[in-house]
Scaffold this active site. Structure first.
Site, PDB file in Angstrom:
ATOM      1  N   CYS A   1       0.545   2.712   8.232  1.00  0.00           N
ATOM      2  CA  CYS A   1       0.959   2.266   7.651  1.00  0.00           C
ATOM      3  C   CYS A   1      -0.106   0.702   8.276  1.00  0.00           C
ATOM      4  CB  CYS A   1       2.724   1.894   8.437  1.00  0.00           C
ATOM      5  SG  CYS A   1       2.952   3.847   8.402  1.00  0.00           S
TER       6      CYS A   1
ATOM      7  N   CYS B   1       2.416  -2.668  15.563  1.00  0.00           N
ATOM      8  CA  CYS B   1       2.502  -2.052  14.273  1.00  0.00           C
ATOM      9  C   CYS B   1       1.613  -3.550  13.185  1.00  0.00           C
ATOM     10  CB  CYS B   1       3.933  -1.782  13.591  1.00  0.00           C
ATOM     11  SG  CYS B   1       4.255  -2.110  11.844  1.00  0.00           S
TER      12      CYS B   1
ATOM     13  N   GLU C   1       0.977  -1.007   0.171  1.00  0.00           N
ATOM     14  CA  GLU C   1      -0.204  -0.288   0.146  1.00  0.00           C
ATOM     15  C   GLU C   1       1.168   1.310  -0.405  1.00  0.00           C
ATOM     16  OE1 GLU C   1      -2.177  -0.846   3.322  1.00  0.00           O
ATOM     17  OE2 GLU C   1      -0.742   0.395   5.053  1.00  0.00           O
TER      18      GLU C   1
ATOM     19  N   CYS D   1       6.550  -7.214   6.606  1.00  0.00           N
ATOM     20  CA  CYS D   1       7.776  -6.838   7.805  1.00  0.00           C
ATOM     21  C   CYS D   1       7.971  -7.743   8.797  1.00  0.00           C
ATOM     22  CB  CYS D   1       7.513  -5.290   8.196  1.00  0.00           C
ATOM     23  SG  CYS D   1       8.664  -4.617   9.392  1.00  0.00           S
TER      24      CYS D   1
ATOM     25  N   CYS E   1       3.639   8.727   0.518  1.00  0.00           N
ATOM     26  CA  CYS E   1       4.341   7.051   1.878  1.00  0.00           C
ATOM     27  C   CYS E   1       3.951   5.741   1.079  1.00  0.00           C
ATOM     28  CB  CYS E   1       3.345   7.129   2.841  1.00  0.00           C
ATOM     29  SG  CYS E   1       3.405   5.913   4.237  1.00  0.00           S
TER      30      CYS E   1
ATOM     31  N   CYS F   1       7.538  -5.574  14.953  1.00  0.00           N
ATOM     32  CA  CYS F   1       7.179  -4.584  16.619  1.00  0.00           C
ATOM     33  C   CYS F   1       5.172  -4.957  17.220  1.00  0.00           C
ATOM     34  CB  CYS F   1       7.270  -2.949  15.970  1.00  0.00           C
ATOM     35  SG  CYS F   1       8.301  -2.895  14.877  1.00  0.00           S
TER      36      CYS F   1
HETATM   37  N1  SAH Z   1       9.858  -0.021   9.059  1.00  0.00           N
HETATM   38  C1  SAH Z   1       9.802   1.637   9.192  1.00  0.00           C
HETATM   39  C2  SAH Z   1       8.925   2.203   8.139  1.00  0.00           C
HETATM   40  C3  SAH Z   1       7.566   2.038   8.359  1.00  0.00           C
HETATM   41  S1  SAH Z   1       6.744   1.816   9.920  1.00  0.00           S
HETATM   42  C4  SAH Z   1      10.305   2.186  10.861  1.00  0.00           C
HETATM   43  O1  SAH Z   1       9.729   1.543  11.473  1.00  0.00           O
HETATM   44  O2  SAH Z   1      10.012   3.044  10.354  1.00  0.00           O
HETATM   45  C5  SAH Z   1       6.657   3.824   9.133  1.00  0.00           C
HETATM   46  C6  SAH Z   1       6.325   4.881  10.560  1.00  0.00           C
HETATM   47  O3  SAH Z   1       5.213   4.743  11.251  1.00  0.00           O
HETATM   48  C7  SAH Z   1       7.019   3.195  12.064  1.00  0.00           C
HETATM   49  O4  SAH Z   1       7.653   4.987  12.472  1.00  0.00           O
HETATM   50  C8  SAH Z   1       6.536   3.530  13.080  1.00  0.00           C
HETATM   51  O5  SAH Z   1       6.573   2.909  13.972  1.00  0.00           O
HETATM   52  C9  SAH Z   1       4.693   4.012  12.720  1.00  0.00           C
HETATM   53  N2  SAH Z   1       3.429   3.140  13.051  1.00  0.00           N
HETATM   54  C10 SAH Z   1       3.541   1.682  13.022  1.00  0.00           C
HETATM   55  N3  SAH Z   1       2.438   1.193  13.572  1.00  0.00           N
HETATM   56  C11 SAH Z   1       2.118   2.341  14.281  1.00  0.00           C
HETATM   57  C12 SAH Z   1       0.340   2.854  14.381  1.00  0.00           C
HETATM   58  N4  SAH Z   1       0.217   1.527  14.888  1.00  0.00           N
HETATM   59  N5  SAH Z   1       0.189   3.473  14.896  1.00  0.00           N
HETATM   60  C13 SAH Z   1       1.014   4.797  15.087  1.00  0.00           C
HETATM   61  N6  SAH Z   1       2.331   4.430  13.837  1.00  0.00           N
HETATM   62  C14 SAH Z   1       2.922   3.088  13.868  1.00  0.00           C
HETATM   63 FE1  SF4 Z   2       8.661  -2.984  10.613  1.00  0.00          FE
HETATM   64 FE2  SF4 Z   2       6.151  -2.226  11.616  1.00  0.00          FE
HETATM   65 FE3  SF4 Z   2       8.565  -1.943  12.933  1.00  0.00          FE
HETATM   66 FE4  SF4 Z   2       8.226  -0.475  10.973  1.00  0.00          FE
HETATM   67  S1  SF4 Z   2       7.427  -0.313  12.609  1.00  0.00           S
HETATM   68  S2  SF4 Z   2       9.653  -1.888  11.352  1.00  0.00           S
HETATM   69  S3  SF4 Z   2       6.531  -1.797   9.407  1.00  0.00           S
HETATM   70  S4  SF4 Z   2       7.214  -3.710  11.936  1.00  0.00           S
END
Ligand code: SAH
Ligand code: SF4
Length: 366
Positions: free
Chosen positions: A350, A137, A108, A130, A123, A134
């Protein structure tokens, strides 16, 4: 899978038709020369595809008709298929694409027009899913489905521009995936964004969970690109609880790499910090963040947690967000901003739409 021809490494479909969008200038030249055409034709073709965004070979008017016929018979152009588009009341557009010959793989992109209408930020995703996982996420719960090739990343821009009619001015690698785990393709895509779409390197931001090797490589290759570290906690033990990779890579190692980046880049970096209420918004978190800021010059971007089904955290209230932001702003040495969510009504954060799709499919198959 997009198959690759062993000898040439060209992406092709099951009928062995090569995708033109998947060829770089060198590969295309090689094919053309082998067929008796002149090398400069490669540049013309790539301009039609990426600069002019014209995927109908019939319209490539500066090529001889016979060449167009040969191209039509031997190649396919498109590599992404739009499977969903949602427009938010605030103007944000979320696109879901699948790979043309691997339709189960979805990715996406989110187009975010600035409120003053001057900028259109896209974006983009660097991977489908991934591997990092995390806990906060949605993308992380998918696991890694596949690395995207440079052309899948670049095509997100072209498609978003064509479908929306808006010129993309800025790119952030904050969609699905961890860019540092697919850095070769990310770097190749960034170079082409610069060459074909005229996007300045300083208008491109790579966001990473913190992989020192990748940070150093990016500093050496593309030092003008902006770097954002997804910090989320400046306390090692807390970070380990929400980012599994943090157990293997310490904040100290990340700080060393960030310093290197800053030396080459010359401007403040960014720390992204998702506010997880009750977990990372206490006074000890403020103190640790101030300490981080004293080690590496970086602005802080506070992101209110955007919940998804079965998420282990809740969204912070407005009061919680501004209380934490207010305290931090007084103590932290660089600017602190709150990024208010855009496109929440279309699951604009995301990873969320792909996850919902997957869940619907799972439910149907049960
Ligand atoms: N993997 C990379 C880039 C993709 S995530 C990274 O982790 O930086 C992009 C951003 O979205 C990151 O800062 C991540 O922590 C944030 N993000 C992911 N899930 C989220 C959520 N549920 N609410 C708010 N921000 C979120
Ligand atoms: Fe991967 Fe989501 Fe963690 Fe970014 S925030 S590294 S996309 S699991």
């Amino acid at each position: 899978m997009i198959e690759h021809n062993d000898k040439h490494d060209y992406p092709m479909n099951n009928e062995k038709v090569v995708y033109l969008k998947g060829l770089d200038a060198e590969q295309l030249k090689e094919i053309l020369v082998e067929k008796g055409y002149q090398e400069y034709r490669a540049k013309q073709i790539l301009n039609w595809i990426w600069k002019k965004g014209e995927s109908d070979i019939n319209r490539w008017s500066d090529l001889p008709a016979s060449m167009r016929e040969w191209l039509k018979g031997s190649f396919s152009v498109e590599i992404l298929q739009l499977t969903d588009k949602r427009i938010s009341y605030d103007g944000t557009i979320k696109f879901t694409f699948s790979l043309v010959n691997e339709p189960n793989i979805e990715l996406e992109s989110v187009l975010i027009p600035s409120r003053d209408g001057k900028r259109n930020t896209l974006c983009v995703s660097s991977q489908a899913g991934c591997a990092i996982g995390c806990t906060f996420c949605a993308t992380g719960t998918l696991g890694l489905l596949r690395n995207l090739q440079w052309y899948h990343i670049l095509d997100q821009l072209l498609q978003a521009q064509k479908i929306s009619g808006k010129k993309i001015t800025n790119v952030v690698f904050m969609g699905m995936g961890e860019p540092m785990q697919n850095l070769k393709n990310v770097i190749a895509a960034i170079r082409k964004m610069h060459d074909f779409f005229d996007i300045g390197y300083r208008h491109i931001t790579v966001s990473t969970v913190g992989i020192p090797k990748g940070i150093i490589k990016l500093a050496d290759e593309l030092p003008r690109v902006r770097l954002a570290l997804s910090l989320h906690s400046a306390i090692q033990e807390k970070r380990e609880k929400i980012i599994p990779l943090a157990k293997a890579i310490s904040l100290d190692e990340i700080v060393e790499a960030l310093k290197y980046y800053y030396e080459k880049h010359g401007r403040w970096l960014t720390f992204e910090y998702v506010i997880l209420p009750g977990f990372n918004d206490t006074m000890e978190d403020v103190t640790a963040l101030v300490d981080m800021g004293n080690r590496v010059p970086a602005k802080i971007n506070l992101i209110p947690f955007n919940p998804f089904p079965e998420a282990p955290f809740r969204a912070p209230t407005k009061r919680e967000i501004y209380r934490f932001a207010g305290i931090l702003e007084r103590k932290y040495p660089y600017p602190v901003t709150v990024r208010m969510p855009r496109g929440r009504d279309i699951a604009g954060a995301c990873g969320q739409l792909a996850l919902l799709h997957k869940r619907e499919q799972l439910k149907e198959s049960q």
